[in-house]
Design an enzyme around this catalytic site. Structure first.
Site, PDB file in Angstrom:
ATOM      1  N   SER A 173      -5.377   4.049  -6.497  1.00 59.85           N
ATOM      2  CA  SER A 173      -4.818   2.989  -5.650  1.00 59.85           C
ATOM      3  C   SER A 173      -5.370   3.127  -4.243  1.00 59.85           C
ATOM      4  CB  SER A 173      -3.299   3.106  -5.586  1.00 59.85           C
ATOM      5  OG  SER A 173      -2.930   4.185  -4.731  1.00 59.85           O
ATOM      6  N   ASP A 174      -5.365   2.037  -3.488  1.00 58.97           N
ATOM      7  CA  ASP A 174      -5.606   2.157  -2.054  1.00 58.97           C
ATOM      8  C   ASP A 174      -4.400   2.906  -1.455  1.00 58.97           C
ATOM      9  OD1 ASP A 174      -6.697   1.900   0.482  1.00 58.97           O
ATOM     10  OD2 ASP A 174      -7.286  -0.185   0.188  1.00 58.97           O
ATOM     11  N   CYS A 175      -4.497   3.273  -0.168  1.00 61.19           N
ATOM     12  CA  CYS A 175      -3.525   4.218   0.412  1.00 61.19           C
ATOM     13  C   CYS A 175      -2.441   3.505   1.228  1.00 61.19           C
ATOM     14  CB  CYS A 175      -4.239   5.199   1.326  1.00 61.19           C
ATOM     15  SG  CYS A 175      -5.706   5.953   0.587  1.00 61.19           S
TER      16      CYS A 175
END
Ligand SMILES: *[C@@H]1O[C@H](CO)[C@@H](O)[C@H](O)[C@H]1NC(C)=O
Ligand SMILES: *[C@@H]1O[C@H](CO)[C@@H](O)[C@H](O)[C@H]1NC(C)=O
Ligand SMILES: *[C@@H]1O[C@H](CO)[C@@H](O)[C@H](O)[C@H]1NC(C)=O
Ligand SMILES: *[C@@H]1O[C@H](CO)[C@@H](O)[C@H](O)[C@H]1NC(C)=O
Length: 776
Positions: free
Chosen positions: A304-306
């Site tokens: 996932s992106d952060c």
């Protein structure tokens, strides 16, 4: 250097305490902590012989078998520790902590916590920002850069300063000129972006021993998908729902990711923050399990992106509880969470019956398999391939030279009046160097950078060739006020003037989309006033990622040349001087269209549609669809030489054999499906003779485009391929294109199917056009 040291110090402070024998003792008075001197790795059977009995530690066993062995030894709680970027340790099994988050967009970067610079390795080679490298249209350059970056990454890993998993490259298509992250990407064309992505990934991942099962370092293609709005007039990426047609998704946004997985064999894909058609990408089983893992067969992990998992719960309220959120993400196909949402809530999700432990097993299996391919479970890295690399392999002369070469190859000459460039290094006795980017350093490396080996600013680069006088004209790129007197005085007294203007990461960056396309603040005033008093050639150098409305400069007889230099990396100033003084003949081409300011005034950035809509006056986006005026367009770029083009092979007709049951036998078809067998391997050649008719050795960048018949809302023009040829004056070369009819010539229909349009295609080869009849 001062800023480099400061950054190194800051990094040192935030890192955990480890012993280090390489740093002299006095440093410890200033640094409270520093990095360890050996990399983290599992299965250290030398210090812990008991580990030798575990199958997962046996490099000779089959990888899948090793991963299964490891997973079965872990408790649920331990497994959950491997779902997040700061992965937990399991000391009873000899597994140390591992930090998954490192970045290497255009050089080893210290943006992620997995990588840091210290006195041991104070900097790494900082290549041009990707948008400029893309402008070289040189696929071997893309791969060569990736290879240097992975060598430096391995060298830093070996001294405990870097990870093995890098969340680069960024392959989002540039849809709108205002997007802040244009700098990170290869531009607006899906074919160029695909070729860039797969070549850069090969450079990062491929091992010199040819072992395809193992990785030098692991790359990651991001941000999947239809992500290209950061923060514009109250719309931000954390809330944005990208409303995308199936046709635009399949012919614009998805192809680079597909190519990255299939052609590049990337080890990871990152899902984005935004929603696509109402579903957060990291919660969408169709996009993750269905497409990436199902159709494209990703061999690796989805991250996932952060922290986009937290975002779809807390910001988008897509789910009702954090446990439901964790379950949705993992069930959609997410394996690793940048952030800690899965660390906190996966246990609860399993307890509540929202998720079976087997789903957690699947996710950690993908993560461990990637680490396995990186040699993380093979014991001491110094005994493995690349184990001999160390600090002396970072910032080598050859690596820094490639950074300068990449900038030279990317720089685009947009305007050149007779007698302007190149300047003669002996004829020009004095050069006025003016503008807010003349002394650029950090601006040249853009975002997702590390600490460079060193900088050569434009002023330093130019001063190495001739005497210069410098006046900034504005304090910075915002240029809220302009100081004209010194600038005009310098220009009036010099033989030639170089104006270095543009933007910086503070104007177009992550979380920072632009609202205007004009030069910021008073820069245009500075340029016109200085140009007006200059007596010799006036060279306008634009340092930016996105395009700028410089129609005034294009039209001005006073401004004799325009160069676009992107963000040219640590050696940018040297490369700019190489081009200005003719040590290098430019061959870069624009990877994006440059629109007039009126575009930004009229078109909402939130409209994802690529295709024009005559009913509303919406003009569409990118050279493939946009119907309005541009300042410059995709593919523009000049040379100091001229090239003459002549077709030497170009078929006027291709016939596609149809299978017997194809519907087009009985009806009047405008296009045929490419899924049919007979389409496979149907190809033709286009050959172009290129002659350098100029006085300098030069490189011609030749594009092959097609304008298909207008069926299925087809693009007005699309790129099939590109080739470069370097020629001495008055010599000739042959450029060969092989066109795969069903792969290259096809287009995507309204529902996402691939079709070849029947009828007349206009083929553009370099400066020539001809007609190709595609029939059955
Ligand atoms: C492409 O880049 C490579 C690596 O720098 C270089 O060797 C080659 O000459 C370049 N090709 C052209 C045509 O410029
Ligand atoms: C868990 O596994 C059982 C048995 O295979 C299955 O019936 C059930 O649907 C699964 N639950 C979830 C949430 O996937
Ligand atoms: C954009 O341009 C408008 C009109 O020229 C101006 O008023 C505004 O300040 C500009 N905004 C920015 C952020 O530069
Ligand atoms: C250019 O300079 C001349 C005098 O040399 C002046 O008359 C004219 O107004 C100037 N033009 C601009 C656009 O500043």
């Amino acid at each position: 250097m001062a800023s480099a040291q400061n950054r190194a110090k800051k990094q040192g402070k935030s890192s955990p305490v480890f012993l280090c024998f390489h740093i002299p003792i006095f440093i410890s008075l200033h640094f409270s902590t520093f990095a360890q001197s050996t990399p983290v790795f599992a299965c250290d059977v030398k210090s812990n012989p008991g580990l030798a009995k575990y199958t997962f530690c046996n490099p000779k066993a089959a990888a899948a078998h090793r991963v299964a062995d490891l997973v079965k030894r872990l408790t649920l709680e331990e497994k959950i520790g491997f779902l997040v970027n700061s992965a937990g340790s399991v000391s009873r099994l000899g597994i140390p902590k591992y930090e998954w988050w490192s970045e290497a967009l255009h050089g080893v970067s210290n943006v992620g916590p997995g990588t840091k610079f210290t006195n041991l390795v104070p900097g790494a080679t900082s290549f041009p920002q990707v948008i400029l490298t893309a402008a070289s249209f040189n696929v071997s350059l893309f791969e060569a850069i990736g290879k240097v970056v992975s060598t430096e990454a391995r060298a830093m890993y070996n001294v405990g300063l870097a990870g093995l998993t890098y969340w680069s490259p960024n392959l989002n298509i540039v849809r709108d000129p205002r997007w802040g992250r244009i700098q990170e990407t290869p531009g607006e064309d899906p074919v160029l972006t695909s070729k860039y992505g797969s070549a850069y990934v090969r450079g990062l991942q491929q091992r010199d021993d040819g072992d395809k099962d193992r990785l030098k370092v692991a790359a990651c293609c991001k941000h999947y998908t239809a992500y290209d709005l950061d923060n514009w007039k109250g719309f931000d990426r954390y809330h944005f729902n990208a409303v995308v047609t199936q046709q635009d998704l399949d012919d614009t946004f998805q192809p680079p990711f597909k190519s990255c997985v299939i052609d590049g064999n990337v080890a990871s894909v990152m899902c984005s923050y935004n929603q696509v058609n109402g579903i957060p990408t990291c919660a969408d089983p169709k996009l993750l399990s269905g497409v990436i893992r199902g159709e494209w067969k990703l061999n690796g992990y989805i991250v996932s992106d952060c922290d986009s998992v937290d975002v779809f719960y807390n910001t988008q309220h897509y789910t009702k509880t954090p446990e439901e959120t964790a379950a949705k993400a993992i069930l959609a196909g997410l394996d690793l969470n940048c952030g800690n949402s899965l660390g906190k809530y996966t246990g609860g999700a399993v307890k509540a019956g929202l998720l079976n432990e087997s789903a957690v097993d699947n996710a950690v299996t993908n993560n461990f398999a990637t680490l396995m391919r990186l040699g993380f479970f093979d014991g001491d890295p110094s005994k493995q391939l690349y184990g001999n690399l160390g600090p002396s392999d970072v910032c080598t002369t050859a690596h820094q030279e490639l950074a300068r070469e990449a900038a030279r190859q990317g720089i685009v000459l947009l305007k050149n009046s007779e007698g302007s460039l190149p300047l003669s290094p002996t004829g020009i006795k004095s050069l006025a160097v003016i503008g807010p980017n003349a002394k650029a350093t950090t601006t040249m490396i853009g975002n997702y950078a590390g600490v460079p080996c060193k900088y050569t600013s434009p002023l330093q680069g130019l001063t190495a060739s001739t005497a210069t006088t410098y006046a900034p004209g504005c304090a910075d790129v915002f240029c809220t006020t302009v100081q004209l007197d010194d600038a005009k005085k310098a220009a009036a007294a010099a033989d030639a003037t170089v104006l270095i203007v543009g933007t910086s990461d503070a104007i177009e960056g992550e979380s920072r989309d632009r609202v205007n396309l004009t030069l910021p603040g008073q820069q245009q005033l500075l340029v016109t006033q200085v140009a007006n008093v200059s007596k010799g050639p006036v060279i306008l150098v634009i340092m930016s990622a996105g395009g700028l409305d410089v129609q005034f400069a294009k039209d001005s007889s006073k401004i004799t040349s325009i160069l676009w230099v992107g963000y040219p990396g640590e050696a940018g100033g040297a490369a700019i001087a190489d081009v200005i003084f003719g040590y290098y003949n430019p061959s870069g081409r624009l990877p994006i269209s440059w629109y007039p300011q009126s575009y930004a005034d009229k078109i909402p950035m939130t409209n994802m549609n690529m295709r024009p809509d005559p009913a509303t006056g919406y003009p569409g986006r990118t050279y493939r669809f946009y119907t309005g005026p541009t300042v410059y367009t995709f593919g523009d770029g000049l040379s100091y030489s001229t090239f003459y083009h002549q077709l030497s092979q170009a078929p006027n007709q291709v016939s596609i054999p149809l299978e017997e049951d194809h519907v087009c036998h009985s009806s009047n078809c405008k296009s045929i499906d490419v899924v049919q067998q007979s389409c496979a391997n149907l190809a033709f050649d286009v050959h172009l003779r290129v002659k350098n008719t100029g006085k300098m050795r030069g490189t011609d960048t030749v594009f092959l485009f097609s304008s298909p018949p207008s069926v299925h809302n087809s693009p007005q023009k699309h790129l099939l391929g590109f080739e470069k040829v370097s020629l001495d004056p008055q010599t000739e070369g042959l450029v060969r294109f092989k066109v795969d009819v069903c792969k290259d010539l096809s287009l995507v229909d309204e529902v996402g199917g691939r079709k070849v349009a029947l009828g007349q295609h206009v083929i553009h080869v370099g400066s020539l056009k001809y007609s190709l009849n595609v029939r059955i």
